[in-house]
Design an enzyme around this catalytic site. Structure first.
Site, PDB file in Angstrom:
ATOM      1  N   ASP A 282      -3.001 -17.433   5.348  1.00  0.00           N
ATOM      2  CA  ASP A 282      -4.057 -18.249   4.719  1.00  0.00           C
ATOM      3  C   ASP A 282      -4.721 -19.158   5.744  1.00  0.00           C
ATOM      4  OD1 ASP A 282      -1.464 -19.184   4.649  1.00  0.00           O
ATOM      5  OD2 ASP A 282      -1.734 -20.427   2.878  1.00  0.00           O
TER       6      ASP A 282
ATOM      7  N   LYS B  89       2.664 -13.823   6.203  1.00  0.00           N
ATOM      8  CA  LYS B  89       2.876 -14.826   5.162  1.00  0.00           C
ATOM      9  C   LYS B  89       4.395 -14.997   5.036  1.00  0.00           C
ATOM     10  CE  LYS B  89       1.057 -17.301   1.866  1.00  0.00           C
ATOM     11  NZ  LYS B  89       0.441 -18.559   2.133  1.00  0.00           N
TER      12      LYS B  89
ATOM     13  N   TYR C 225       0.812  -1.219   0.000  1.00  0.00           N
ATOM     14  CA  TYR C 225       0.000   0.000   0.000  1.00  0.00           C
ATOM     15  C   TYR C 225       0.844   1.267   0.000  1.00  0.00           C
ATOM     16  CZ  TYR C 225      -4.430  -2.305   0.994  1.00  0.00           C
ATOM     17  OH  TYR C 225      -5.565  -3.049   0.920  1.00  0.00           O
TER      18      TYR C 225
ATOM     19  N   ASP D  63      -6.360  -5.961   5.547  1.00  0.00           N
ATOM     20  CA  ASP D  63      -7.483  -5.484   4.746  1.00  0.00           C
ATOM     21  C   ASP D  63      -8.428  -6.646   4.460  1.00  0.00           C
ATOM     22  OD1 ASP D  63      -9.043  -3.805   3.294  1.00  0.00           O
ATOM     23  OD2 ASP D  63      -7.714  -3.664   1.569  1.00  0.00           O
TER      24      ASP D  63
END
Ligand code: NAP
Length: 408
Positions: free
Chosen positions: A273, A221, A155, A297
């Protein structure tokens, strides 16, 4: 200082002294309705917030400022300096959603506000309100507070179109490392720093300690993006163990110890995930959640869905001594101006703002009044299509909340 708006003459400024907000009885709070359904939900929420403030002997003196399409008409720009100055100056602001064009067009105004004002923590509580339909069997187990990093990650806005000169130069540069990037690839840079990670994790741990929460989960992640998201995890544990050692225990320590340690916050991490299924299958094991920008988000919307969707979910952007309060949802242009959408998210965003001001009783009253309204079967279209009940518009829903609030 202001070009086209004037702060109200009544009311007082919120100050920030010794790392604490000093809130007067009648704070001046800048607000803007924003785009699309902002015009429906913001005025509705303000009615409720005024009633709640009055109940505890306070008054909000609203200062109308502009952003989005409204601002463009007045200033010829979507995010005028007047608006940023008002937020800086008065420290706490209440905002409606702003539209962001996809692909081209101007940069997200929401992201710009967060970055320019250094509102580094996007804090989103996700909890269940009785009577709200949910896709899971035990929505009452949902009680998360998501701390999403607000200034970095993909972002950060470092992006180049595939056919730009910059992208060509970057591709050339990478060749020096033996890395070949396809000629037709657009490029974006993922930035995750020690500084931004640590201050976010610090604020989440501080929140967990002050509010006696049970656990803090770092969501990343890092198995794939080792030096950005993996580093996020490592820096997170470092803050926990160096700065909050007396208050916390890691999940690994707990495993070797064999049982929960009374009064200690468990610090753990999950791969992003996996986390999406964990919040559904092991809901009660998650409490405070800390995560980089993009994961946060996605995760916020998914978590919001467990307790009734975007029409319900409040949010805030917090920096040091400054906070901008906004719902998770966007401007939903297809419903704009129809007096149709659910103002609950914007109303509960106001409750969150009250908590930030230290007006805990007013925040509780707002939450209870919303719960009473929905439990009594008065609902907007989004909940009506799931549960039936008495279908009302945005304004009528807010009016019912005000009536319930006054009866408390
Ligand atoms: P959205 O505006 O959040 O709307 C998506 C869907 O969520 C709506 O179509 C509606 O679902 C439901 N919804 C949202 N708000 C609701 C409410 N108050 N009451 C009931 N249902 C509600 O997301 P989007 O359509 O992806 O984005 C629209 C624009 O908003 C984009 O320009 C986006 O960039 C911007 N945006 C801004 C912010 C922000 O200002 N912070 C945040 C997110 C998105 P149904 O159609 O199924 O009823």
């Amino acid at each position: 200082m202001y070009k086209k708006v004037r702060p109200p003459e009544e009311g007082e400024k919120i100050r920030y002294e010794n790392e604490k907000l000093v809130v007067p009885k009648n704070p001046i709070i800048p607000y803007f309705e924003g785009d699309g359904i902002g015009k429906d939900v913001v005025p509705a929420a303000i009615e409720v917030l005024n009633a709640a403030a009055e109940k505890i002997g306070k008054e909000i003196v609203w200062f109308k400022v502009y952003a989005g399409e409204d601002a463009y008409k007045i200033y010829g720009t979507y995010l005028p300096e007047d608006t940023l100055n008002a937020i800086r100056d008065f420290r706490v602001a209440f905002k409606g959603p702003l539209t962001t064009p996809v692909s081209g067009g101007y940069r997200s105004l929401n992201v710009t506000i967060r970055q320019v004002l250094d509102l580094y923590a996007n804090v989103r509580p996700v909890y269940y309100i009785k009577g709200v339909p949910s896709p899971i069997k035990h929505p009452e187990k949902v009680n998360f507070v998501i701390f999403r990093e607000n200034t970095e990650d993909v972002y950060a806005g470092i992006e180049f179109p595939w056919n730009s000169d910059e992208a060509r130069k970057v591709r050339e540069f990478f060749k020096k490392f033996g890395i070949n990037i396809r000629e037709d690839a657009g490029l974006g840079v993922k930035v995750i720093s020690e500084f931004a990670t640590k201050r976010l994790v610090r604020s989440a741990l501080k929140y967990a300690v002050e509010n006696k929460r049970k656990s803090v989960t770092l969501v990343h992640k890092g198995n794939i993006m080792k030096f950005t998201e993996g580093a996020f995890r490592d820096w997170g544990y470092e803050v926990a163990l160096k700065e909050f050692r007396d208050h916390c225990v890691t999940e690994d320590e707990l495993l070797s110890y064999g049982k929960q340690i009374e009064g200690k916050i468990v610090v753990k991490d999950r791969i992003a995930d996996n986390m999406f299924q964990q919040i559904i299958t092991r809901t009660e094991e998650y409490d405070v959640i800390v995560t980089p920008n993009l994961n946060g988000d996605y995760l916020s919307d998914a978590a919001a869905a467990l307790v009734g969707g975007l029409g319900i979910a409040p949010g805030s952007n917090i920096g040091d001594g400054i906070g901008v309060f906004e719902p998770i949802h966007g401007s939903a242009p297809k419903y704009a101006g129809q007096n149709k959408v659910n103002p609950t998210a914007q109303i509960l965003t106001g409750a969150l703002m009250f908590e930030f001001l230290g007006w805990k009783d007013a925040a509780e009253t707002v939450k209870r009044a919303v719960e009473m309204t929905i439990s009594s079967g008065i609902v907007t279209y989004d909940l009506h299509r799931l549960t039936g009940g008495k279908l009302v518009g945005t304004r009528e829903f807010a009016k019912a909340v005000v009536e319930n609030l006054q009866s408390l």
